[in-house]
Design an enzyme around this catalytic site. Structure first.
Site, mmCIF file in Angstrom:
data_model
loop_
_atom_site.group_PDB
_atom_site.id
_atom_site.type_symbol
_atom_site.label_atom_id
_atom_site.label_comp_id
_atom_site.label_asym_id
_atom_site.label_seq_id
_atom_site.Cartn_x
_atom_site.Cartn_y
_atom_site.Cartn_z
ATOM 1 N N TYR A 191 -13.988 -12.704 0.650
ATOM 2 C CA TYR A 191 -14.724 -11.454 0.443
ATOM 3 C C TYR A 191 -16.120 -11.739 -0.113
ATOM 4 C CZ TYR A 191 -10.571 -8.511 1.157
ATOM 5 O OH TYR A 191 -9.490 -7.866 1.695
ATOM 6 N N ARG A 223 0.814 -1.220 0.000
ATOM 7 C CA ARG A 223 0.000 0.000 0.000
ATOM 8 C C ARG A 223 0.853 1.279 0.000
ATOM 9 N NH1 ARG A 223 -4.267 -0.955 4.412
ATOM 10 N NH2 ARG A 223 -4.463 -3.030 3.554
ATOM 11 N N ASP A 242 -6.794 -3.020 -7.162
ATOM 12 C CA ASP A 242 -7.367 -3.593 -5.952
ATOM 13 C C ASP A 242 -7.628 -5.084 -6.161
ATOM 14 O OD1 ASP A 242 -8.752 -2.665 -3.254
ATOM 15 O OD2 ASP A 242 -9.996 -4.230 -4.161
ATOM 16 N N ARG A 279 -6.941 11.362 -5.606
ATOM 17 C CA ARG A 279 -8.143 10.609 -5.260
ATOM 18 C C ARG A 279 -9.357 11.530 -5.111
ATOM 19 N NH1 ARG A 279 -10.073 6.283 -2.029
ATOM 20 N NH2 ARG A 279 -12.290 6.408 -2.513
ATOM 21 N N ARG A 292 -3.287 6.196 0.919
ATOM 22 C CA ARG A 292 -3.806 7.402 1.549
ATOM 23 C C ARG A 292 -2.815 8.143 2.442
ATOM 24 N NH1 ARG A 292 -8.890 6.594 4.809
ATOM 25 N NH2 ARG A 292 -8.458 4.362 4.730
#
Lengths: 342, 342
Positions: free
Chosen positions: B150, B23, B73, B36, B27
């Site tokens: 998921y 990652r 992703d 973003r 962010r």
């Protein structure tokens, strides 16, 4: 008292392996759900001496497990604290709201008189032992890291990053908070023992988020002190954690009588690290109760066989029973364990 | 192409240890957050070739890491499926709503043309390699267990009990679902490689909820097939998982070039199990980026020293960087790794 369960915790192998389950008096039992519905709030049930005694005994009566565990919650010793509001939200878990900042440990975790504030716990223990003197009763509390993580995160978490961030950024504050928690927990544990519990389990449910070296540096010492002080009361102590496969070399150094491990490690591998002089507890995946019977039997017997390599073995799950579990399957598993001969 | 990172993955030790971060284009970078914000929806950014190329390159430019990883992703290969609605909720994670029952694997996981539906991923890879031919680019996909979890849980989970319940109750359906996923994932991975990725990482983020014996019985084989087929394209493959300390004896048997482990195990212990012929990746706790610099340096150097016991070592975190991490600290850590001499 003497019993298969307590003898095993003290390292004596009996004819068979004793068994109990984490969260054995829980929502998977319809009898529990009925009692819980009558009371409503979870903590109200924890405070209701008569009903808590009944709930504590339920799995002994219904499942024929070899020990009862006090019906209560890890968060109970936080309830008397004026510095936080503690709630349990159904399906979500604990929610904790702080009214004092984390950086004032003495205000946040102020002393209180455990007999006055949590006398109901002592009363449940005495009530249970009066009604069922021959059933071994396990008392319990959270370990400092696990209990502190609830306080720092405001509940449970996936990463426990806030707790670790505090630990890394403000190590001396973190240590003070752990030490304060140990003070409260020792009082709480001593009250349980003096009220009559026969054994004690320290729950370190979330310690598995730490690296072995952080486990050693930050939480080993306060947890060791807690275990040592409970052990000094004379009851055998079980140290429970999950996901700590890589930390077993550290956990080995606790003065605990027994170490409970979860399914993420082969029991035999855990015994190799912990030593064959140690009593081991574990380690079925609670989800495995959904296997077909023959496969579940095979799995349980595999665990029991590995358990023969330890000094003694208490069969258990690696964590709590899920609410959607079939009680018949659990009862049947108790029989499988009881009929096992290596 | 040749580079420190790729040479290391192929088992050749260079003068220094390469480093990248899970990652790393996320962010925690203000530059990422600005991009973003302009785009809004996360998957829109994944589909925006120009911006995704820019984001992929950000950490190489800002942090001087030794490899880029495709900005995308794990859920992207599920987006073309008409059988489910896939969303990402900020601060919560993925949310998946099924429109077909789990027990019809061919309807749930129907075939689609990867070039048509996910052509943007190939375009990002080609765009990146055109602009930055000298920067090694890592492609990736989820492992069957992690991706299936998921779908079954409808998002992420704490216990993954629903997924395990399906696995135990309906093992042949579980296998069919894994096999179907592997088919889709192989197509997706092959497209990434033929578009130009230089290495590939298979993310098995949640495999750590399984016991070693269930890992072996249920997910080893489909995951092995996936790794083998990606490896057959000629790029080196990294197998990544977390919390799998007790499963390393099984993971050892994958044909992966490198194994990425998390901080829950000492790197030296992991190398002992995986063998010194293996390239290892890892294993700093992402929360450790909040340690004071001197302690962090000590920790990173401890990991680097342990890494010398493996055939070769790629420095990384054990999981993704947290959004509240200071980019300066991350950049500084890259320097620490680059300056290390054992």
């Amino acid at each position: 008292m003497s019993s298969l369960f307590l003898d095993t915790l003290r390292g004596r192998r009996g004819g068979r392996v004793p068994v109990w389950f984490m969260r054995q008096a829980g929502r998977f039992l319809p009898e529990y759900r009925r009692i819980r519905e009558r009371v409503g709030d979870f903590f109200e049930l924890c405070r209701n001496v008569e009903l808590a005694v009944e709930v504590t005994y339920l799995p002994v009566r219904l499942l024929e497990v070899d020990a009862a565990i006090l019906f209560s919650d890890l968060l109970v010793p936080l309830l008397p604290l004026r510095s936080m509001e503690v709630n349990l939200k159904e399906g979500v878990g604990p929610l904790i709201e702080l009214k004092e900042p984390l950086d004032s440990p003495k205000k946040l975790l102020h002393s209180y008189c455990v007999e006055e504030e949590l006398g109901f716990v002592g009363a449940i223990v005495r009530g249970f032992k009066r009604e069922h003197p021959d059933v071994p009763l396990i008392g319990f509390c959270g370990a400092p890291f696990t209990l502190l993580s609830y306080i720092v995160e405001g509940g449970s978490s996936k990463s426990y990053h806030r707790t670790k961030r505090l630990m890394f950024e403000r190590p001396s504050l973190f240590r003070d908070l752990c030490d304060r928690l140990v003070d409260l927990l020792v009082d709480y544990a001593v009250m349980q023992v003096s009220s009559g519990v026969d054994a004690f389990q320290v729950f370190d449910s979330w310690a598995g988020v730490l690296s072995p070296s952080d486990y050693r540096s930050f939480i080993f010492e306060p947890t060791r002190v807690l275990i040592e002080k409970i052990k000094a009361t004379g009851v055998p102590v079980i140290y429970f954690s999950t996901g700590t496969c890589g930390c077993l070399k550290v956990i080995r150094d606790y003065p605990a009588d027994a170490v409970s491990v979860d399914w993420r490690v082969e029991l035999a591998d855990a015994i190799d690290v912990l030593g064959s002089h140690r009593v081991i507890q574990g380690n079925l995946d609670p989800s495995a109760l959904f296997m077909p019977r023959e496969r579940l039997k095979e799995r349980a017997e595999g665990i029991l066989l590995q358990g023969t390599r330890a000094k003694a073995h208490v069969f258990n799950l690696g964590h709590g029973i899920f609410p959607d579990t079939d009680p018949d399957r659990v009862r049947w598993l108790v029989e499988v364990v009881h009929h096992f001969t290596p």
